[in-house]
Design a protein around this motif. Sequence first.
Motif, PDB file in Angstrom:
ATOM      1  N   LEU A 423      36.244   3.732  40.829  1.00  0.00           N
ATOM      2  CA  LEU A 423      36.756   4.123  39.509  1.00  0.00           C
ATOM      3  C   LEU A 423      35.664   4.709  38.609  1.00  0.00           C
ATOM      4  O   LEU A 423      34.488   4.371  38.767  1.00  0.00           O
ATOM      5  N   PRO A 424      36.072   5.565  37.654  1.00  0.00           N
ATOM      6  CA  PRO A 424      35.073   6.166  36.765  1.00  0.00           C
ATOM      7  C   PRO A 424      34.463   5.146  35.802  1.00  0.00           C
ATOM      8  O   PRO A 424      35.140   4.202  35.392  1.00  0.00           O
ATOM      9  N   LEU A 425      33.231   5.370  35.419  1.00  0.00           N
ATOM     10  CA  LEU A 425      32.608   4.530  34.403  1.00  0.00           C
ATOM     11  C   LEU A 425      33.240   4.822  33.047  1.00  0.00           C
ATOM     12  O   LEU A 425      33.774   5.922  32.837  1.00  0.00           O
ATOM     13  N   PRO A 426      33.178   3.885  32.112  1.00  0.00           N
ATOM     14  CA  PRO A 426      33.668   4.179  30.769  1.00  0.00           C
ATOM     15  C   PRO A 426      33.044   5.479  30.257  1.00  0.00           C
ATOM     16  O   PRO A 426      31.870   5.747  30.503  1.00  0.00           O
ATOM     17  N   GLY A 427      33.852   6.276  29.596  1.00  0.00           N
ATOM     18  CA  GLY A 427      33.357   7.530  29.041  1.00  0.00           C
ATOM     19  C   GLY A 427      33.512   8.718  29.979  1.00  0.00           C
ATOM     20  O   GLY A 427      33.296   9.851  29.576  1.00  0.00           O
ATOM     21  N   VAL A 428      33.896   8.453  31.224  1.00  0.00           N
ATOM     22  CA  VAL A 428      33.989   9.540  32.210  1.00  0.00           C
ATOM     23  C   VAL A 428      35.459   9.897  32.419  1.00  0.00           C
ATOM     24  O   VAL A 428      36.225   9.114  32.976  1.00  0.00           O
ATOM     25  N   GLN A 429      35.856  11.081  31.946  1.00  0.00           N
ATOM     26  CA  GLN A 429      37.261  11.487  32.009  1.00  0.00           C
ATOM     27  C   GLN A 429      37.478  12.489  33.129  1.00  0.00           C
ATOM     28  O   GLN A 429      37.279  13.686  32.963  1.00  0.00           O
ATOM     29  N   LEU A 430      37.879  11.970  34.277  1.00  0.00           N
ATOM     30  CA  LEU A 430      38.036  12.793  35.475  1.00  0.00           C
ATOM     31  C   LEU A 430      39.401  13.458  35.502  1.00  0.00           C
ATOM     32  O   LEU A 430      40.383  12.885  35.046  1.00  0.00           O
ATOM     33  N   VAL A 431      39.448  14.648  36.087  1.00  0.00           N
ATOM     34  CA  VAL A 431      40.740  15.244  36.424  1.00  0.00           C
ATOM     35  C   VAL A 431      40.621  15.876  37.801  1.00  0.00           C
ATOM     36  O   VAL A 431      39.539  16.288  38.217  1.00  0.00           O
ATOM     37  N   GLU A 436      44.336  26.564  41.856  1.00  0.00           N
ATOM     38  CA  GLU A 436      44.802  27.448  40.776  1.00  0.00           C
ATOM     39  C   GLU A 436      44.493  26.858  39.411  1.00  0.00           C
ATOM     40  O   GLU A 436      44.822  27.449  38.387  1.00  0.00           O
ATOM     41  N   GLY A 437      43.902  25.668  39.396  1.00  0.00           N
ATOM     42  CA  GLY A 437      43.534  25.071  38.115  1.00  0.00           C
ATOM     43  C   GLY A 437      44.613  24.186  37.520  1.00  0.00           C
ATOM     44  O   GLY A 437      44.514  23.764  36.372  1.00  0.00           O
ATOM     45  N   GLU A 446      44.934  15.091  46.053  1.00  0.00           N
ATOM     46  CA  GLU A 446      43.647  15.541  46.565  1.00  0.00           C
ATOM     47  C   GLU A 446      43.342  16.922  46.001  1.00  0.00           C
ATOM     48  O   GLU A 446      44.237  17.759  45.959  1.00  0.00           O
ATOM     49  N   GLY A 447      42.122  17.157  45.563  1.00  0.00           N
ATOM     50  CA  GLY A 447      41.799  18.478  45.029  1.00  0.00           C
ATOM     51  C   GLY A 447      40.366  18.552  44.549  1.00  0.00           C
ATOM     52  O   GLY A 447      39.496  17.830  45.050  1.00  0.00           O
ATOM     53  N   ASN A 448      40.134  19.445  43.560  1.00  0.00           N
ATOM     54  CA  ASN A 448      38.780  19.671  43.052  1.00  0.00           C
ATOM     55  C   ASN A 448      38.461  18.684  41.936  1.00  0.00           C
ATOM     56  O   ASN A 448      39.222  18.546  40.979  1.00  0.00           O
ATOM     57  N   LEU A 449      37.320  18.043  42.052  1.00  0.00           N
ATOM     58  CA  LEU A 449      36.937  17.037  41.060  1.00  0.00           C
ATOM     59  C   LEU A 449      36.316  17.708  39.834  1.00  0.00           C
ATOM     60  O   LEU A 449      35.303  18.404  39.940  1.00  0.00           O
ATOM     61  N   CYS A 450      36.944  17.497  38.687  1.00  0.00           N
ATOM     62  CA  CYS A 450      36.466  18.082  37.429  1.00  0.00           C
ATOM     63  C   CYS A 450      36.399  16.994  36.355  1.00  0.00           C
ATOM     64  O   CYS A 450      36.974  15.925  36.503  1.00  0.00           O
ATOM     65  N   THR A 476      34.796  28.242  36.842  1.00  0.00           N
ATOM     66  CA  THR A 476      35.797  28.150  37.911  1.00  0.00           C
ATOM     67  C   THR A 476      37.110  27.638  37.332  1.00  0.00           C
ATOM     68  O   THR A 476      38.178  28.180  37.613  1.00  0.00           O
ATOM     69  N   PHE A 477      37.008  26.593  36.518  1.00  0.00           N
ATOM     70  CA  PHE A 477      38.183  26.029  35.860  1.00  0.00           C
ATOM     71  C   PHE A 477      37.889  25.970  34.362  1.00  0.00           C
ATOM     72  O   PHE A 477      37.169  25.075  33.904  1.00  0.00           O
ATOM     73  N   PRO A 478      38.390  26.936  33.587  1.00  0.00           N
ATOM     74  CA  PRO A 478      38.043  27.010  32.165  1.00  0.00           C
ATOM     75  C   PRO A 478      38.257  25.680  31.436  1.00  0.00           C
ATOM     76  O   PRO A 478      39.215  24.959  31.711  1.00  0.00           O
ATOM     77  N   ASN A 479      37.300  25.399  30.548  1.00  0.00           N
ATOM     78  CA  ASN A 479      37.313  24.167  29.747  1.00  0.00           C
ATOM     79  C   ASN A 479      37.144  22.876  30.539  1.00  0.00           C
ATOM     80  O   ASN A 479      37.470  21.792  30.058  1.00  0.00           O
ATOM     81  N   HIS A 480      36.662  23.016  31.750  1.00  0.00           N
ATOM     82  CA  HIS A 480      36.363  21.832  32.555  1.00  0.00           C
ATOM     83  C   HIS A 480      34.984  21.989  33.173  1.00  0.00           C
ATOM     84  O   HIS A 480      34.581  23.091  33.522  1.00  0.00           O
ATOM     85  N   TYR A 481      34.296  20.872  33.333  1.00  0.00           N
ATOM     86  CA  TYR A 481      33.074  20.857  34.147  1.00  0.00           C
ATOM     87  C   TYR A 481      33.524  20.694  35.597  1.00  0.00           C
ATOM     88  O   TYR A 481      34.250  19.745  35.924  1.00  0.00           O
TER      89      TYR A 481
END
Length: 632
Positions: A423-431, A436-437, A446-450, A476-481
């Motif tokens: 699981l993500p650490l506090p403060g880490v907002q995964l999508v 296609e984004g 399953e997909g690209n981790l952003c 690659t995915f606007p507004n996402h890291y």
Amino acid sequence: MSDRIHSLSGYMHEYQKSVQDPESFWARIADSFHWRKKWDKVVEWNFETPDVKWFVNGKLNITENILDRHLYTRGDQAAIIWEPNDPNEEHITLTYKELHAKVCQFANAIKAKGVGKGDRVIIYMPMVPEAAIAMLACARVGAVHSIVFAGFSANALSDRINDCQAKMVITSDGNFRGNKQIPVKDVVDEALEKCDSVETVISLKRTGQQVEMTEGRDIWWHDAIEGVSSENKAEEMDSEDMLFILYTSGSTGQPKGVVHTCGGYMIYTAYSFQNVFQYNQGDVYWCTADVGWITGHSYIVYGPLLAGATSIMFEGVPTFPDAGRFWAICDKHQVNQFYTAPTAIRALQAYGTEPIEPYKLDSLKVLGSVGEPINEEAWHWYHDHIGKGKCPIVDTWWQTETGGIMISPLAGVTPTKPAYATLPLPGVQLVILDNEGNELKGNSVEGNLCIKFPWPSMLRTTYGDHDRCKQTYFSTFPNHYFTGDGVKRDEDGYYRILGRVDDVINVSGHRMGTAEVENAINEHPKVIESAVVGYPHDIKGQGIYAFVICDMEGRSEEGLIKEIKETVTKIIGPIARPDKVQIVPGLPKTRSGKIMRRILRKIASGDGANLGDISTLFNPEVVEVIKEGANK
Ligand code: 6R9
């Protein structure tokens, strides 16, 4: 220590708070640090430019938080325990008080050589306490350190020195590694033939081997500190001033300088260290990484020392003098938290359990893994034979760019699952996004981790080329890291990292860009074209497979293959040396001339029978020839 999470429900609660109100969440955590001046605003950000600022206008020096802050509370406690390569040499313990004095003294020494705020300093050193002292001395005077792993070649070193226009290089005469003695200063000398920016080279005497000293440029470490005061007032830094640059490989040819800044990096490395490893005062923590990688930065030096921990630094290798060395050190120093890489676990697993038998390993409480996906077999071996079934394994996913651990169990708090970073650490907002984004919501996807929201220790830019940062991570995915990793979220909402989805391969936990290796191969005068892919390797995780078109006139295949491998060692370093080189008459290409790496990856993995439809290729006939050659 009030920011410690103790239970799964506590974790859920903190996670919720961190998402609902990130500013109050991180402000509370940052409050327990020493700031010369408090921040005006917790975070300002956009992922478009990108532009991220944490603890805006806060003033601090990270070394005051590592050293001065701990002087009165734990001045006599060990900060660093250094275990030398040779078990017969005495180990060294530096208390917080001693480390403080040494850092201050060396800070004064580099200042006397004209290094100040904002100047770049390259550190190219073996795993000796002076490497940590050099890092912290740079941070003390506000200089930006850039550590180059001492296994990199002169060529790779000069590229990095030139890219950041370093004013100083800190190095050693040589390096003890297993039964080898490796030249270090000689490599620096060779690199500097191509660099104009360096004014001073400070060399630590470690092996005592013969080296050349250039008059007016070179000075020994012991001479540089001779008679120098151990008192130093730390430079005042802005939260967003640069702390360090660390070069890392990407999908393009040139490594990029990932930039981390002072305030956010400080908060996040300390917070993540305490929570992931559940470190308690008095524990002995050991991370086996090299300070040349991000793991060594964040979890040998900064995170643990910020938390007032005792951190072990090991100079040697896991198999010297024998495959029980790690376990000998665990018993000798009564290690409580042990953090290593799957590649090391697999390498030791190959020796069986005999090398473990002489050791008790009963001080161990937590085991960690980092750098690459840990396969289930290695996970179980680690769990059963090292942890004796009692120690939670924290499989920590993160990157040079993230600065700190992003997805991981909190030891003893989060129920683990083999091969899952959980699981993500506090403060880490995964999508998770599809190609296609589109966001894939819910579980069993399953997909690209952003990541969609900033976290304090994220990279701010790539040195000297902000556009590259934008292109690589935020386009690659606007507004996402975009992390570059593929991921699965299972039916329980647990995350499993599936590996890179870009042209980066992970060899023994070290990132290599395929383009970077290809560029090096192409330097060989007989090479016409090359394509590099990763393939499954029992110990290294992935091995490097190079398909090369050569001008064979008057040359034997065997001789050329050897020379090609040597060329890569010379240009990048031994870690990039291809495991396999296959000379081929052509490379499978699309009609627009793009190399079909998918096909090469399958052939390299021994899966040449399942290539699917290749009829659309420009040169399908070459595939059969490559397949035959691969099976030889
Ligand atoms: C810390 C570090 C980053 C890449 C990353 C991913 C891989 C790291 C992992 C993992 C699966 C883990 N990676 N930890 N994959 N499980 N626990 O290794 O940084 O050298 O920048 O490498 O390593 O592919 O994208 P770095």
